[in-house]
Design an enzyme around this catalytic site. Structure first.
Site, PDB file in Angstrom:
ATOM      1  N   LYS A   1       2.233  -3.365   7.301  1.00 40.65           N
ATOM      2  CA  LYS A   1       2.534  -3.538   5.871  1.00 40.65           C
ATOM      3  C   LYS A   1       3.984  -3.116   5.596  1.00 40.65           C
ATOM      4  O   LYS A   1       4.683  -3.753   4.811  1.00 40.65           O
ATOM      5  CB  LYS A   1       1.571  -2.721   5.004  1.00 40.65           C
ATOM      6  CG  LYS A   1       0.131  -3.205   5.004  1.00 40.65           C
ATOM      7  CD  LYS A   1      -0.062  -4.607   4.422  1.00 40.65           C
ATOM      8  CE  LYS A   1       0.162  -4.687   2.931  1.00 40.65           C
ATOM      9  NZ  LYS A   1      -0.248  -6.009   2.376  1.00 40.65           N
TER      10      LYS A   1
ATOM     11  N   TYR B   1      -1.914  -0.595  10.938  1.00 45.68           N
ATOM     12  CA  TYR B   1      -2.037  -1.253   9.628  1.00 45.68           C
ATOM     13  C   TYR B   1      -0.831  -0.941   8.753  1.00 45.68           C
ATOM     14  O   TYR B   1      -0.143  -1.845   8.254  1.00 45.68           O
ATOM     15  CB  TYR B   1      -3.327  -0.811   8.921  1.00 45.68           C
ATOM     16  CG  TYR B   1      -3.336  -1.136   7.427  1.00 45.68           C
ATOM     17  CD1 TYR B   1      -3.334  -2.452   6.988  1.00 45.68           C
ATOM     18  CD2 TYR B   1      -3.326  -0.112   6.469  1.00 45.68           C
ATOM     19  CE1 TYR B   1      -3.327  -2.751   5.620  1.00 45.68           C
ATOM     20  CE2 TYR B   1      -3.325  -0.398   5.113  1.00 45.68           C
ATOM     21  CZ  TYR B   1      -3.322  -1.720   4.694  1.00 45.68           C
ATOM     22  OH  TYR B   1      -3.308  -2.021   3.340  1.00 45.68           O
TER      23      TYR B   1
ATOM     24  N   THR C   1       0.824  -1.210   0.000  1.00 48.12           N
ATOM     25  CA  THR C   1       0.000   0.000   0.000  1.00 48.12           C
ATOM     26  C   THR C   1       0.861   1.265   0.000  1.00 48.12           C
ATOM     27  O   THR C   1       2.002   1.244   0.488  1.00 48.12           O
ATOM     28  CB  THR C   1      -0.897  -0.012   1.265  1.00 48.12           C
ATOM     29  OG1 THR C   1      -1.449   1.284   1.461  1.00 48.12           O
ATOM     30  CG2 THR C   1      -0.104  -0.369   2.523  1.00 48.12           C
ATOM     31  N   ASP C   2       0.286   2.359  -0.475  1.00 51.80           N
ATOM     32  CA  ASP C   2       0.992   3.655  -0.409  1.00 51.80           C
ATOM     33  C   ASP C   2       1.055   4.175   1.031  1.00 51.80           C
ATOM     34  O   ASP C   2       1.807   5.112   1.320  1.00 51.80           O
ATOM     35  CB  ASP C   2       0.330   4.690  -1.333  1.00 51.80           C
ATOM     36  CG  ASP C   2      -1.132   4.982  -1.000  1.00 51.80           C
ATOM     37  OD1 ASP C   2      -1.700   4.326  -0.104  1.00 51.80           O
ATOM     38  OD2 ASP C   2      -1.710   5.873  -1.659  1.00 51.80           O
ATOM     39  N   GLU C   3       0.267   3.559   1.928  1.00 53.25           N
ATOM     40  CA  GLU C   3       0.194   4.090   3.297  1.00 53.25           C
ATOM     41  C   GLU C   3       1.514   3.919   4.046  1.00 53.25           C
ATOM     42  O   GLU C   3       1.744   4.585   5.057  1.00 53.25           O
ATOM     43  CB  GLU C   3      -0.968   3.441   4.059  1.00 53.25           C
ATOM     44  CG  GLU C   3      -2.276   3.677   3.321  1.00 53.25           C
ATOM     45  CD  GLU C   3      -3.534   3.305   4.099  1.00 53.25           C
ATOM     46  OE1 GLU C   3      -3.497   3.292   5.324  1.00 53.25           O
ATOM     47  OE2 GLU C   3      -4.553   3.040   3.429  1.00 53.25           O
TER      48      GLU C   3
HETATM   49  P1  NAD Z   1      -9.532  -7.611   2.025  1.00 57.58           P
HETATM   50  O1  NAD Z   1      -9.542  -7.311   3.482  1.00 57.58           O
HETATM   51  O2  NAD Z   1     -10.754  -7.366   1.211  1.00 57.58           O
HETATM   52  O3  NAD Z   1      -9.144  -9.136   1.797  1.00 57.58           O
HETATM   53  C1  NAD Z   1      -8.141  -9.774   2.524  1.00 57.58           C
HETATM   54  C2  NAD Z   1      -8.255 -11.288   2.259  1.00 57.58           C
HETATM   55  O4  NAD Z   1      -7.194 -11.946   2.973  1.00 57.58           O
HETATM   56  C3  NAD Z   1      -9.573 -11.883   2.755  1.00 57.58           C
HETATM   57  O5  NAD Z   1     -10.116 -12.743   1.769  1.00 57.58           O
HETATM   58  C4  NAD Z   1      -9.159 -12.651   4.004  1.00 57.58           C
HETATM   59  O6  NAD Z   1      -9.998 -13.783   4.257  1.00 57.58           O
HETATM   60  C5  NAD Z   1      -7.734 -13.069   3.656  1.00 57.58           C
HETATM   61  N1  NAD Z   1      -6.908 -13.317   4.844  1.00 57.58           N
HETATM   62  C6  NAD Z   1      -6.779 -12.500   5.931  1.00 57.58           C
HETATM   63  N2  NAD Z   1      -5.942 -13.074   6.818  1.00 57.58           N
HETATM   64  C7  NAD Z   1      -5.525 -14.250   6.276  1.00 57.58           C
HETATM   65  C8  NAD Z   1      -4.627 -15.268   6.701  1.00 57.58           C
HETATM   66  N3  NAD Z   1      -3.994 -15.195   7.890  1.00 57.58           N
HETATM   67  N4  NAD Z   1      -4.437 -16.324   5.881  1.00 57.58           N
HETATM   68  C9  NAD Z   1      -5.061 -16.411   4.692  1.00 57.58           C
HETATM   69  N5  NAD Z   1      -5.921 -15.492   4.239  1.00 57.58           N
HETATM   70  C10 NAD Z   1      -6.143 -14.406   5.014  1.00 57.58           C
HETATM   71  O7  NAD Z   1      -8.277  -6.810   1.454  1.00 57.58           O
HETATM   72  P2  NAD Z   1      -8.113  -6.060   0.046  1.00 57.58           P
HETATM   73  O8  NAD Z   1      -8.664  -4.711   0.160  1.00 57.58           O
HETATM   74  O9  NAD Z   1      -8.526  -6.976  -1.046  1.00 57.58           O
HETATM   75  O10 NAD Z   1      -6.517  -5.911   0.025  1.00 57.58           O
HETATM   76  C11 NAD Z   1      -5.692  -6.950  -0.489  1.00 57.58           C
HETATM   77  C12 NAD Z   1      -4.239  -6.546  -0.351  1.00 57.58           C
HETATM   78  O11 NAD Z   1      -4.011  -5.324  -1.062  1.00 57.58           O
HETATM   79  C13 NAD Z   1      -3.805  -6.279   1.080  1.00 57.58           C
HETATM   80  O12 NAD Z   1      -2.520  -6.819   1.256  1.00 57.58           O
HETATM   81  C14 NAD Z   1      -3.794  -4.770   1.203  1.00 57.58           C
HETATM   82  O13 NAD Z   1      -2.819  -4.342   2.136  1.00 57.58           O
HETATM   83  C15 NAD Z   1      -3.411  -4.369  -0.212  1.00 57.58           C
HETATM   84  N6  NAD Z   1      -3.904  -3.041  -0.639  1.00 57.58           N
HETATM   85  C16 NAD Z   1      -5.223  -2.729  -0.505  1.00 57.58           C
HETATM   86  C17 NAD Z   1      -5.695  -1.497  -0.942  1.00 57.58           C
HETATM   87  C18 NAD Z   1      -7.155  -1.114  -0.830  1.00 57.58           C
HETATM   88  O14 NAD Z   1      -7.495   0.032  -1.115  1.00 57.58           O
HETATM   89  N7  NAD Z   1      -8.047  -2.018  -0.480  1.00 57.58           N
HETATM   90  C19 NAD Z   1      -4.794  -0.586  -1.523  1.00 57.58           C
HETATM   91  C20 NAD Z   1      -3.440  -0.950  -1.649  1.00 57.58           C
HETATM   92  C21 NAD Z   1      -3.014  -2.185  -1.214  1.00 57.58           C
HETATM   93  P1  TYD Z   2     -10.776   3.859   4.188  1.00 57.99           P
HETATM   94  O1  TYD Z   2     -11.721   3.429   3.121  1.00 57.99           O
HETATM   95  O2  TYD Z   2     -10.887   3.239   5.535  1.00 57.99           O
HETATM   96  O3  TYD Z   2      -9.303   3.681   3.585  1.00 57.99           O
HETATM   97  P2  TYD Z   2      -7.865   4.172   4.181  1.00 57.99           P
HETATM   98  O4  TYD Z   2      -8.014   4.552   5.591  1.00 57.99           O
HETATM   99  O5  TYD Z   2      -7.037   2.945   3.997  1.00 57.99           O
HETATM  100  O6  TYD Z   2      -7.433   5.311   3.294  1.00 57.99           O
HETATM  101  O7  TYD Z   2     -10.913   5.436   4.370  1.00 57.99           O
HETATM  102  C1  TYD Z   2     -10.729   6.320   3.278  1.00 57.99           C
HETATM  103  C2  TYD Z   2     -10.783   7.721   3.830  1.00 57.99           C
HETATM  104  O8  TYD Z   2     -12.130   7.977   4.280  1.00 57.99           O
HETATM  105  C3  TYD Z   2      -9.895   7.949   5.044  1.00 57.99           C
HETATM  106  O9  TYD Z   2      -9.369   9.277   4.980  1.00 57.99           O
HETATM  107  C4  TYD Z   2     -10.831   7.815   6.227  1.00 57.99           C
HETATM  108  C5  TYD Z   2     -12.146   8.304   5.676  1.00 57.99           C
HETATM  109  N1  TYD Z   2     -13.361   7.675   6.225  1.00 57.99           N
HETATM  110  C6  TYD Z   2     -14.427   8.487   6.661  1.00 57.99           C
HETATM  111  O10 TYD Z   2     -14.342   9.727   6.622  1.00 57.99           O
HETATM  112  N2  TYD Z   2     -15.539   7.871   7.138  1.00 57.99           N
HETATM  113  C7  TYD Z   2     -15.658   6.511   7.210  1.00 57.99           C
HETATM  114  O11 TYD Z   2     -16.708   6.001   7.689  1.00 57.99           O
HETATM  115  C8  TYD Z   2     -14.577   5.698   6.749  1.00 57.99           C
HETATM  116  C9  TYD Z   2     -14.664   4.195   6.823  1.00 57.99           C
HETATM  117  C10 TYD Z   2     -13.454   6.340   6.266  1.00 57.99           C
END
Ligand code: NAD
Ligand code: TYD
Length: 355
Positions: A163, A159, A134-136
């Site tokens: 990561k 989180y 992630t960019d975070e």
């Molecule tokens: P998500 O929470 O929707 O899915 C996570 C999946 O991992 C789920 O299916 C869960 O059952 C599985 N999981 C969790 N713990 C596990 C374990 N111990 N063993 C096996 N499986 C396990 O997450 P997402 O949003 O699809 O993100 C996927 C990846 O991409 C993550 O690594 C996240 O850090 C990264 N990422 C997400 C975003 C975003 O905006 N969602 C952006 C950048 C990077």
């Molecule tokens: P989120 O979807 O949780 O992603 P991330 O924290 O990984 O960026 O949140 C996106 C942005 O929206 C973040 O600045 C927090 C804000 N946010 C709200 O303002 N209200 C909400 O209920 C949630 C879940 C997030």
């Protein structure tokens, strides 16, 4: 023929990637290892569930013995590692699971790959370990600038710290053992099948039913939004032509303040469903609530490197992506009901735990 182990393939991004990999890599086999936490949902994978080149294994990435069995039985040469605890707010309430899955889990997976691929000091041909991050990890930006691959790490939530730790382990396995690792750091994703605890699906869900829309702080925090299919295409490019040891930043060039995102959803829903009773626009549901502790102000990705080296650029505009996403949630309200009611977890209990 790539034999790909996808971890976390039942989650939001992983399930989109599994489908695209099956479709795009015609001679690949995809083994999806997922422990099915609250965020994992096999309904996301119905389209590929019976595909001859797909197999689902329910299991934990921390299970060393299971990983060994899968690497051997399936002759895995590629890992695309999504499995993680992914929600910042949950990491604030309970960080332990984030350390377990994101740090210990990634370490266990790296060890499994090292054992399987670096036997006798010889690297398995064409093996690849793609770590999806992630960019975070880069922390929080001021009003200007964007994260590049050389921006120093400065994670600020449990989180992002977990990561960041996993990114460092992945990098160490490249430098120390020569494991063919690549890291992608991507901005906020949105699209179908995202669990309705994240901003966009949560606001859609609440706005459909006339519930309040919680905006943290002043609503001026900025995220750089990317449609999930574009993220998956970027990962496929990294798999095809990325250089081991490298990091690739992936972003949507679609910076928006949170309040703008919420207002966009309100306006789209007003147009689709009509105004709320009393002719109230959905913007009237917006409620400013207490800020998230340590809330990062702004994220923005400079995606020059992946564009230059691998020819990737996002194909979906924020406006089109939001329209598609809102429409998808309107057409799949039963999906949201199931994942918020926990009905699908009862199903898993019956499917796996009680057999
Ligand atoms: P998500 O929470 O929707 O899915 C996570 C999946 O991992 C789920 O299916 C869960 O059952 C599985 N999981 C969790 N713990 C596990 C374990 N111990 N063993 C096996 N499986 C396990 O997450 P997402 O949003 O699809 O993100 C996927 C990846 O991409 C993550 O690594 C996240 O850090 C990264 N990422 C997400 C975003 C975003 O905006 N969602 C952006 C950048 C990077
Ligand atoms: P989120 O979807 O949780 O992603 P991330 O924290 O990984 O960026 O949140 C996106 C942005 O929206 C973040 O600045 C927090 C804000 N946010 C709200 O303002 N209200 C909400 O209920 C949630 C879940 C997030």
């Amino acid at each position: 023929m790539r034999k790909i182990l996808v971890t976390g393939g039942a989650g939001f991004i992983g399930s989109s990637f599994v489908q695209r990999a099956i479709d795009a890599l015609h001679d690949s086999r995809v083994v999806n290892l997922d422990s099915l936490t609250y965020a994992g949902n096999l309904q996301n994978l119905e389209a590929v569930a019976k595909h001859p080149r797909y197999r689902f294994v329910r299991g934990d990435i921390r299970d060393r013995a299971l990983l060994g069995e899968i690497f051997t039985a399936e002759n895995i040469d590629t890992v695309v590692h999504f499995a993680a605890e992914s929600h910042v707010d949950r990491s604030i309430v309970g960080p332990a699971d984030f350390i377990e899955t994101n740090v210990v889990g990634t370490f266990t997976l790296l060890e499994a790959a090292r054992n399987a691929w670096l036997k006798d000091g010889v690297n398995k041909r064409d093996s690849r370990f793609i770590h999806v991050s992630t960019d975070e990890v880069y922390g929080s930006l001021g009003d200007t600038g964007a994260f590049t691959e050389t921006t120093p790490y400065d994670p600020r939530s449990p989180y992002s710290a977990s990561k960041a730790a996993s990114d460092h382990l992945v990098s160490a396995y490249f430098h120390t053992y020569g494991l063919a690792t690549l890291i992608t750091n991507c901005s906020n994703n949105y699209g179908p099948y995202q669990f309705p605890e994240k901003l966009i699906p949560l606001v859609i869900h609440n706005a459909v039913s006339g519930k309040s829309l919680p905006v943290y702080g002043d609503g001026k925090n900025v995220r750089d939004w990317l449609y999930v299919a574009d993220h998956c295409d970027a990962i496929l490019k990294v798999l095809a032509a990325g250089r081991p040891g490298e990091t690739y930043n992936i972003g949507g060039s679609s910076e928006r303040q949170n309040l703008t995102v919420v207002e966009t959803i309100c306006d789209l829903l007003d147009r689709r469903l009509g105004l709320l009773p009393g002719d109230k626009p959905r913007r009237s549901l917006i409620t400013f609530v207490k800020d998230r502790p340590g809330h990062d102000r702004r994220y923005a990705i400079d995606a020059t490197k992946i564009k230059r080296e691998l020819g990737w650029a996002p194909s979906m505009s924020f406006e089109d992506g939001m329209r598609l996403t809102v429409d998808w949630y309107l057409e799949h309200q039963s999906w949201t009901e199931a994942v918020t009611s926990g009905a699908y977890r009862d199903y898993y209990r019956r499917m796996y735990d009680e057999r």
